[in-house]
Scaffold this active site. Structure first.
Site, PDB file in Angstrom:
ATOM      1  N   SER A 124     -29.602 -42.314   2.174  1.00  0.00           N
ATOM      2  CA  SER A 124     -28.778 -42.976   1.158  1.00  0.00           C
ATOM      3  C   SER A 124     -27.365 -42.396   1.153  1.00  0.00           C
ATOM      4  O   SER A 124     -27.175 -41.214   1.432  1.00  0.00           O
ATOM      5  CB  SER A 124     -29.418 -42.752  -0.214  1.00  0.00           C
ATOM      6  OG  SER A 124     -28.522 -43.114  -1.247  1.00  0.00           O
ATOM      7  N   TYR A 148     -33.103 -36.751  -6.972  1.00  0.00           N
ATOM      8  CA  TYR A 148     -33.375 -37.822  -5.985  1.00  0.00           C
ATOM      9  C   TYR A 148     -32.459 -37.639  -4.775  1.00  0.00           C
ATOM     10  O   TYR A 148     -32.911 -37.610  -3.626  1.00  0.00           O
ATOM     11  CB  TYR A 148     -33.149 -39.214  -6.602  1.00  0.00           C
ATOM     12  CG  TYR A 148     -32.943 -40.265  -5.550  1.00  0.00           C
ATOM     13  CD1 TYR A 148     -31.659 -40.734  -5.256  1.00  0.00           C
ATOM     14  CD2 TYR A 148     -34.011 -40.744  -4.812  1.00  0.00           C
ATOM     15  CE1 TYR A 148     -31.464 -41.661  -4.257  1.00  0.00           C
ATOM     16  CE2 TYR A 148     -33.823 -41.679  -3.807  1.00  0.00           C
ATOM     17  CZ  TYR A 148     -32.543 -42.124  -3.531  1.00  0.00           C
ATOM     18  OH  TYR A 148     -32.333 -43.043  -2.530  1.00  0.00           O
ATOM     19  N   LYS A 152     -33.093 -36.525  -0.487  1.00  0.00           N
ATOM     20  CA  LYS A 152     -32.562 -37.167   0.726  1.00  0.00           C
ATOM     21  C   LYS A 152     -31.790 -36.153   1.573  1.00  0.00           C
ATOM     22  O   LYS A 152     -31.938 -36.106   2.797  1.00  0.00           O
ATOM     23  CB  LYS A 152     -31.643 -38.341   0.358  1.00  0.00           C
ATOM     24  CG  LYS A 152     -32.319 -39.497  -0.340  1.00  0.00           C
ATOM     25  CD  LYS A 152     -33.427 -40.127   0.515  1.00  0.00           C
ATOM     26  CE  LYS A 152     -34.003 -41.375  -0.147  1.00  0.00           C
ATOM     27  NZ  LYS A 152     -35.122 -41.969   0.611  1.00  0.00           N
TER      28      LYS A 152
HETATM   29  C1  WQD Z   1     -23.200 -49.823  -9.336  1.00  0.00           C
HETATM   30  C2  WQD Z   1     -21.984 -49.929 -10.249  1.00  0.00           C
HETATM   31  C3  WQD Z   1     -22.157 -48.595 -12.228  1.00  0.00           C
HETATM   32  C4  WQD Z   1     -25.490 -50.872 -13.980  1.00  0.00           C
HETATM   33  C5  WQD Z   1     -27.441 -46.248  -7.081  1.00  0.00           C
HETATM   34  C6  WQD Z   1     -27.990 -44.926  -6.661  1.00  0.00           C
HETATM   35  C7  WQD Z   1     -27.935 -44.804  -5.169  1.00  0.00           C
HETATM   36  C8  WQD Z   1     -28.591 -45.997  -4.519  1.00  0.00           C
HETATM   37  C9  WQD Z   1     -27.978 -47.286  -5.007  1.00  0.00           C
HETATM   38  C10 WQD Z   1     -30.852 -45.377  -3.943  1.00  0.00           C
HETATM   39  C11 WQD Z   1     -21.552 -48.592 -10.824  1.00  0.00           C
HETATM   40  C12 WQD Z   1     -22.122 -50.083 -12.577  1.00  0.00           C
HETATM   41  C13 WQD Z   1     -24.494 -50.418 -13.132  1.00  0.00           C
HETATM   42  C14 WQD Z   1     -25.141 -51.420 -15.244  1.00  0.00           C
HETATM   43  C15 WQD Z   1     -22.824 -51.046 -14.731  1.00  0.00           C
HETATM   44  N1  WQD Z   1     -29.982 -45.989  -4.795  1.00  0.00           N
HETATM   45  N2  WQD Z   1     -23.185 -50.507 -13.505  1.00  0.00           N
HETATM   46  N3  WQD Z   1     -23.804 -51.484 -15.572  1.00  0.00           N
HETATM   47  O1  WQD Z   1     -25.069 -46.040  -9.027  1.00  0.00           O
HETATM   48  O2  WQD Z   1     -23.747 -47.020  -7.070  1.00  0.00           O
HETATM   49  O3  WQD Z   1     -26.091 -46.320  -6.725  1.00  0.00           O
HETATM   50  O4  WQD Z   1     -28.134 -47.302  -6.438  1.00  0.00           O
HETATM   51  O5  WQD Z   1     -30.606 -44.920  -2.857  1.00  0.00           O
HETATM   52  O6  WQD Z   1     -28.631 -43.621  -4.802  1.00  0.00           O
HETATM   53  O7  WQD Z   1     -27.167 -43.906  -7.214  1.00  0.00           O
HETATM   54  O8  WQD Z   1     -25.626 -48.337  -8.086  1.00  0.00           O
HETATM   55  O9  WQD Z   1     -26.118 -50.499  -9.115  1.00  0.00           O
HETATM   56  O10 WQD Z   1     -26.555 -48.375 -10.456  1.00  0.00           O
HETATM   57  O11 WQD Z   1     -24.203 -49.102 -10.052  1.00  0.00           O
HETATM   58  O12 WQD Z   1     -21.629 -51.126 -15.072  1.00  0.00           O
HETATM   59  O13 WQD Z   1     -25.994 -51.843 -16.072  1.00  0.00           O
HETATM   60  O14 WQD Z   1     -22.320 -50.760 -11.353  1.00  0.00           O
HETATM   61  O15 WQD Z   1     -21.394 -47.834 -13.148  1.00  0.00           O
HETATM   62  O16 WQD Z   1     -20.139 -48.568 -10.922  1.00  0.00           O
HETATM   63  P1  WQD Z   1     -25.036 -46.872  -7.792  1.00  0.00           P
HETATM   64  P2  WQD Z   1     -25.715 -49.104  -9.477  1.00  0.00           P
END
Ligand code: WQD
Length: 339
Positions: A124, A148, A152
């Protein structure tokens, strides 16, 4: 090749199963269904037209893992199985370290005993840590900000050391950016249990009427519109990257390779909302909420190594990702049926 897909009933695993079969491989699935539903298998068989052998157990069970390798002829493994919720890992670190590491140890021990040493590992972009240089390249130092992510980082280190000790291994570690989207059929897609942690499934659930509104976690980041920027990659492009990596290492000479799988493009939260409203024709009401602890402002890949070494390119746009997500979500408002 006959490929064992651990976590093959999961979101990325199921999409990769389709691409493997399309590429002429045979597939065996092992999944404990702790974060996926058995009804996925029927959907996969419907799409691919082939019977999929499924072994339903937890890879930390050493005896069952040995039994699988003793009774199934396996040529290679793609290892998706593992716990993957960042927030949950902070509250249950021992569960995450034990499950993600022990399942990998059990799997690799069985592979070694049975002379199966071709492995694609699901890593990841989270291994680039809290303040990554942008765009992220594979030679950057790795670290994590949650258990988590540390699993990785640790597994990548373990794989590197194993490859250095025995050059018969052929290992690929694939660093995913933000997987989203669904198979064009709309028959399979992302189906998180409970309240989605990730942006795209939450947006889709708002659009389909399952949730009232989206909380945008902060609009005061140092980004063009103030909201978080991420490298969203279509799960089908991601699946194709796994097949390309498998084919490359199967005939490669280096014991281990690491590749980013991303588009190289950053997209903001507000841009995702706009694209989803366009794709679905539905409003996605939102409110600006405080930043989420642990979030970084921006994350996007330099995918040039995978482009050149795997001849693999992300092909789908954020509009494709939203259109395919909507087809899945609107056809399956409550995700997969239980039975
Ligand atoms: C994306 C953007 C949030 C939800 C995560 C894990 C990473 C990988 C992918 C496993 C950010 C914003 C999100 C919400 C929001 N997973 N957001 N409201 O955090 O980049 O990555 O998933 O491997 O390890 O960390 O993805 O989709 O959670 O967030 O505003 O209800 O959307 O702040 O900017 P992230 P995400």
């Amino acid at each position: 090749m006959r490929v064992l897909v651990s976590g093959g009933a999961g979101y990325i695993g199921s999409h990769t199963v389709i691409r493997l079969i399309d590429a002429g491989h045979d597939v065996v699935i092992v999944d404990d269904f702790s974060n996926s539903k058995p009804t996925v298998i029927g959907r996969l068989e419907g799409i691919t037209g082939v019977h999929l052998p499924v072994h339903s157990f937890d890879l930390t069970d050493v005896d069952k893992t040995e039994h699988l390798f003793a009774h199934e002829s396996i040529d290679a493994v793609i290892h998706f199985a593992g716990f993957k919720a960042v927030g949950e890992s902070v509250s249950k670190p021992l569960d995450y370290y034990q499950n993600n590491l022990d399942s990998t140890f059990s799997l690799m021990r069985a592979m070694d005993r049975h002379d199966v040493r071709t492995l694609v590992f699901s890593s990841s972009a989270t291994v680039y840590g809290a303040e990554p240089q942008l765009p992220m390249t594979e030679d950057l130092p790795t670290s994590a900000t949650n258990p988590y992510g540390w699993t990785k980082v640790m597994i990548e280190q373990i794989l590197t050391d194993i490859a250095a000790s025995d050059d018969r291994w052929r290992i690929a570690a694939l660093r995913y950016f933000n997987p989203v989207g669904a198979h064009a059929s709309g028959e399979i897609g992302e189906d998180p249990s409970g309240i989605p942690n990730n942006l795209m499934p939450f947006v889709a659930q708002v659009a389909v009427g399952r949730r009232e509104k989206l909380s945008v976690f902060g609009d005061d980041y140092d980004t063009p519109d103030g909201t978080g920027v991420r490298d969203y990659i279509h799960v089908d492009d991601l699946a194709a990257g796994h097949v390309a990596a498998l084919d490359r290492i199967a005939k490669d000479s280096s014991p281990i390779s690491i590749w980013n799988l991303g588009t190289g493009q950053g997209v903001s939260v507000l841009e995702v909302i706009k694209a989803f409203e366009k794709a679905s024709g539905k409003p996605v009401p939102y409110e600006i909420a405080p930043r989420r602890v642990g979030d970084i402002a921006a994350s996007y890949a330099d995918p040039s190594r995978a482009n050149s070494e795997l001849n693999w390119y992300a092909t789908k746009t954020i509009d494709d990702m939203c259109e395919d997500t909507w087809r899945w979500q609107s056809g399956n408002p409550n995700g997969y049926p239980d039975a």
